[in-house]
Design an enzyme around this catalytic site. Structure first.
Site, PDB file in Angstrom:
ATOM      1  N   ASP A   1       4.158  -4.869   3.748  1.00  0.00           N
ATOM      2  CA  ASP A   1       3.632  -3.734   4.502  1.00  0.00           C
ATOM      3  C   ASP A   1       4.445  -3.621   5.795  1.00  0.00           C
ATOM      4  O   ASP A   1       4.340  -4.467   6.673  1.00  0.00           O
ATOM      5  CB  ASP A   1       2.148  -3.968   4.823  1.00  0.00           C
ATOM      6  CG  ASP A   1       1.520  -2.792   5.555  1.00  0.00           C
ATOM      7  OD1 ASP A   1       0.300  -2.843   5.824  1.00  0.00           O
ATOM      8  OD2 ASP A   1       2.246  -1.815   5.853  1.00  0.00           O
TER       9      ASP A   1
ATOM     10  N   ASP B   1       5.757   2.731   7.152  1.00  0.00           N
ATOM     11  CA  ASP B   1       4.379   2.295   6.879  1.00  0.00           C
ATOM     12  C   ASP B   1       3.710   3.209   5.878  1.00  0.00           C
ATOM     13  O   ASP B   1       3.063   4.191   6.246  1.00  0.00           O
ATOM     14  CB  ASP B   1       3.576   2.288   8.190  1.00  0.00           C
ATOM     15  CG  ASP B   1       2.161   1.775   7.972  1.00  0.00           C
ATOM     16  OD1 ASP B   1       1.300   2.086   8.817  1.00  0.00           O
ATOM     17  OD2 ASP B   1       1.919   1.108   6.954  1.00  0.00           O
TER      18      ASP B   1
ATOM     19  N   HIS C   1       2.298   4.945  12.766  1.00  0.00           N
ATOM     20  CA  HIS C   1       1.168   5.882  12.588  1.00  0.00           C
ATOM     21  C   HIS C   1       1.416   7.211  13.274  1.00  0.00           C
ATOM     22  O   HIS C   1       0.474   7.900  13.704  1.00  0.00           O
ATOM     23  CB  HIS C   1      -0.142   5.252  13.066  1.00  0.00           C
ATOM     24  CG  HIS C   1      -0.656   4.219  12.122  1.00  0.00           C
ATOM     25  ND1 HIS C   1      -1.880   3.595  12.268  1.00  0.00           N
ATOM     26  CD2 HIS C   1      -0.112   3.682  10.996  1.00  0.00           C
ATOM     27  CE1 HIS C   1      -2.063   2.724  11.287  1.00  0.00           C
ATOM     28  NE2 HIS C   1      -0.999   2.749  10.506  1.00  0.00           N
TER      29      HIS C   1
ATOM     30  N   HIS D   1       0.859  -1.198   0.000  1.00  0.00           N
ATOM     31  CA  HIS D   1       0.000   0.000   0.000  1.00  0.00           C
ATOM     32  C   HIS D   1       0.886   1.234   0.000  1.00  0.00           C
ATOM     33  O   HIS D   1       1.928   1.270   0.665  1.00  0.00           O
ATOM     34  CB  HIS D   1      -0.993  -0.015   1.166  1.00  0.00           C
ATOM     35  CG  HIS D   1      -0.465   0.307   2.529  1.00  0.00           C
ATOM     36  ND1 HIS D   1      -0.303   1.594   2.999  1.00  0.00           N
ATOM     37  CD2 HIS D   1      -0.058  -0.507   3.529  1.00  0.00           C
ATOM     38  CE1 HIS D   1       0.159   1.561   4.243  1.00  0.00           C
ATOM     39  NE2 HIS D   1       0.326   0.298   4.579  1.00  0.00           N
TER      40      HIS D   1
ATOM     41  N   GLU E   1      -5.271   1.898   2.115  1.00  0.00           N
ATOM     42  CA  GLU E   1      -5.168   0.697   2.975  1.00  0.00           C
ATOM     43  C   GLU E   1      -5.449   1.071   4.405  1.00  0.00           C
ATOM     44  O   GLU E   1      -6.083   0.357   5.155  1.00  0.00           O
ATOM     45  CB  GLU E   1      -3.770   0.088   2.837  1.00  0.00           C
ATOM     46  CG  GLU E   1      -3.563  -1.215   3.603  1.00  0.00           C
ATOM     47  CD  GLU E   1      -3.133  -1.023   5.058  1.00  0.00           C
ATOM     48  OE1 GLU E   1      -2.808   0.114   5.428  1.00  0.00           O
ATOM     49  OE2 GLU E   1      -3.165  -1.998   5.821  1.00  0.00           O
ATOM     50  N   GLU E   2      -4.956   2.234   4.801  1.00  0.00           N
ATOM     51  CA  GLU E   2      -5.089   2.642   6.208  1.00  0.00           C
ATOM     52  C   GLU E   2      -6.539   2.857   6.623  1.00  0.00           C
ATOM     53  O   GLU E   2      -6.854   2.918   7.799  1.00  0.00           O
ATOM     54  CB  GLU E   2      -4.284   3.924   6.448  1.00  0.00           C
ATOM     55  CG  GLU E   2      -2.792   3.790   6.192  1.00  0.00           C
ATOM     56  CD  GLU E   2      -2.060   2.945   7.231  1.00  0.00           C
ATOM     57  OE1 GLU E   2      -0.835   2.857   7.186  1.00  0.00           O
ATOM     58  OE2 GLU E   2      -2.734   2.360   8.113  1.00  0.00           O
TER      59      GLU E   2
HETATM   60  N1  DTR Z   1      -2.232  -2.669   9.398  1.00  0.00           N
HETATM   61  C1  DTR Z   1      -0.920  -2.313   8.858  1.00  0.00           C
HETATM   62  C2  DTR Z   1       0.199  -2.602   9.825  1.00  0.00           C
HETATM   63  C3  DTR Z   1       0.163  -3.978  10.375  1.00  0.00           C
HETATM   64  C4  DTR Z   1      -0.150  -4.302  11.650  1.00  0.00           C
HETATM   65  N2  DTR Z   1      -0.038  -5.665  11.793  1.00  0.00           N
HETATM   66  C5  DTR Z   1       0.330  -6.208  10.626  1.00  0.00           C
HETATM   67  C6  DTR Z   1       0.581  -7.516  10.232  1.00  0.00           C
HETATM   68  C7  DTR Z   1       0.933  -7.754   8.905  1.00  0.00           C
HETATM   69  C8  DTR Z   1       1.031  -6.706   8.000  1.00  0.00           C
HETATM   70  C9  DTR Z   1       0.790  -5.380   8.375  1.00  0.00           C
HETATM   71  C10 DTR Z   1       0.442  -5.156   9.704  1.00  0.00           C
HETATM   72  C11 DTR Z   1      -0.896  -0.824   8.563  1.00  0.00           C
HETATM   73  O1  DTR Z   1      -1.024  -0.043   9.496  1.00  0.00           O
HETATM   74  O2  DTR Z   1      -0.723  -0.469   7.395  1.00  0.00           O
HETATM   75 ZN    ZN Z   2      -0.525   1.736   8.822  1.00  0.00          ZN
HETATM   76 ZN    ZN Z   3       0.847  -0.408   6.384  1.00  0.00          ZN
END
Ligand code: DTR
Ligand code: ZN
Ligand code: ZN
Ligand code: CA
Length: 437
Positions: free
Chosen positions: A200, A137, A286, A125, A171-172
């Site tokens: 990611d 991220d 974040h 993403h 994605e977020e």
């Molecule tokens: N949700 C993703 C970050 C994230 C958190 N746990 C995992 C496990 C596997 C991949 C990504 C993630 C984000 O904040 O973009």
């Molecule tokens: Zn994120």
């Molecule tokens: Zn991410």
């Protein structure tokens, strides 16, 4: 100001058009380190990946400090990645979607060639949260996938399977872009995917080395790579549903991926295994401090190389040496808003037909490239449109590598690059034209 000229509806004939065929399964056995006949992936230069991160940081700095969905920094990120892929010979498309009343974008890039019925896709993403630049991220995943795609081009990879790359929007906000992409894939198209690889957060400052525990072949491909480095890995347990691979898994596509950790705290046992501290894998998750200083270079390098290893291995790619090259470097002036001109290469000594991945290197100097229509004309007169007219593309020069499926053409004979300037003002000339068989 350009005169308005009716845009050509450019049917890009056989320029890496990718129709997708039937289903290909993945075997449950462990993937070989490098399949017989396939060459090992090249090292992915860390410096190149970090340059992409620096560019993402600059984009955020110039656009309110972030690259979030619906903000100018995100679209600027899409345009940045797309331009590099276009120049590297990819067939790119930008898919628009709407979310929260604003427009989002996915970028899809197809590498010409390979079995269209067996698609291997790698993705990340591209959006950040609104609080920061989102360098780990997920600039890290986006940059590693971009540099792997550029390495495929540099190597002239000829994969058995068809390679596709994707950069997802929003994605977020809940995997919005990847869900939109998958939901708009007809079932027949989905069944052609051999696998989707997701990246990611792969450069966390206090990194762990986590491998998604989904498709066993993909999982083993990553595990054996890290084993070869002597780096222990763990199964990513909290990943389910947490990133874009979930969109693909939910429709039955085999998935896998890598992760170096987010806000969770590294245990003392993990510190023993990987070094670092018993703090968050990424204390800037974040947050506004997720900048270029929020990256562990070793983790980014190892994971970038693992991305390339998986792409090469799972697509069973091999880098066969390029064939003979024919070039014309004579300058040919292009009359402004006038008749077409040509540059010719006389191909001799090549037996049989041209390849399905004929490389056409074009170098045209011009002050408004949108005016130009660029075609490849085969010895028998068949025309392959490389670049259509565009009333809005005001950038200078056409310096690009096109990959043309010329397998129906006899190789030997006079091949022409034909260029016509279709709008008044702005002039230029053909600088060079090269064919690689
Ligand atoms: N949700 C993703 C970050 C994230 C958190 N746990 C995992 C496990 C596997 C991949 C990504 C993630 C984000 O904040 O973009
Ligand atoms: Zn994120
Ligand atoms: Zn991410
Ligand atoms: Ca490397």
């Amino acid at each position: 100001m350009k005169l308005s000229v009716p845009r050509r509806t450019a049917a890009l004939a056989a320029v890496a058009a990718m129709a997708l065929g039937g289903l290909a399964g993945t075997t449950a056995s462990a993937a070989p380190a490098t399949p017989a006949g396939a060459l090992a992936a090249p090292d992915i230069p860390l410096a190149n990946v970090k340059q992409h991160l620096a560019d993402f940081q600059s984009i955020a700095n110039a656009n309110g400090g972030n690259r979030a969905h619906g903000r100018p920094g995100y679209k600027a990120s899409i345009d940045f990645v797309k331009a590099k892929l276009d120049a590297a010979g990819y067939t790119t498309s930008v898919q628009q979607f709407s979310y929260n009343g604003t427009t989002g974008y996915n970028l899809i890039a197809d590498w010409p060639g390979g079995d269209p019925g067996q698609v291997i896709m790698a993705g990340a993403h591209l959006d950040s949260v609104s609080s920061g630049a989102g360098i780990n991220d997920n600039g890290s995943g986006s940059a590693a996938v971009l540099e792997t795609a550029l390495a495929v081009s540099r190597a002239g990879l000829k994969p058995t399977k068809h390679l596709r790359f994707g950069w997802w929007g929003a994605e977020e906000l809940g995997l919005v872009g990847s869900k939109y992409y998958v939901n708009n894939l007809p079932t027949t198209e989905r069944s052609k995917f051999s696998g989707y690889l997701n990246f990611d957060m792969i450069g966390s400052p206090n990194p762990g080395y986590f491998v998604y525990d989904d498709d066993p072949t993909i999982e083993q491909t990553f595990k054996s790579y890290f084993a070869g480095l002597g780096v222990p890995t763990e199964i990513e347990t909290e990943g389910d549903g947490r990133s874009d691979h979930a969109s693909f898994k939910n429709v039955g596509i085999p998935v896998g991926g890598l992760f170096t950790g987010a806000s969770r705290v590294k245990t003392s046992a993990q510190v023993q295994k990987w070094g670092g501290t018993t703090t968050a894998f990424d204390r800037c998750y974040h947050s506004s401090c997720d900048t270029t200083s929020n990256i562990n270079d070793t983790a980014l390098d190892r994971n970038s190389d693992a991305v390339a290893h998986a792409v090469w291995t799972l697509s069973a790619g091999s880098t066969t040496p390029p064939g003979p090259v024919f070039e014309n470097t004579a300058d040919v002036s292009i009359p402004d808003n006038g008749a077409a001109v040509t540059s010719t290469v006389d191909v001799t000594g090549v037996t049989g037909n041209a390849p399905s991945t004929l490389k056409v290197d074009v170098n045209i100097v011009h002050t408004w490239r949108g005016d130009l229509v660029v075609d490849l004309v085969a010895p028998d007169g068949s025309v392959y449109n490389l670049k259509p007219y565009s009333s809005s593309d005001s950038a200078d020069n056409v310096i690009a590598t096109y990959t043309v499926n010329a397998s129906s053409e006899v190789a030997n004979g006079a091949w022409k690059l034909r260029v016509q300037d279709r709008a008044a003002q702005d002039t230029g000339y053909i600088n060079s034209f090269k064919l690689t068989f």
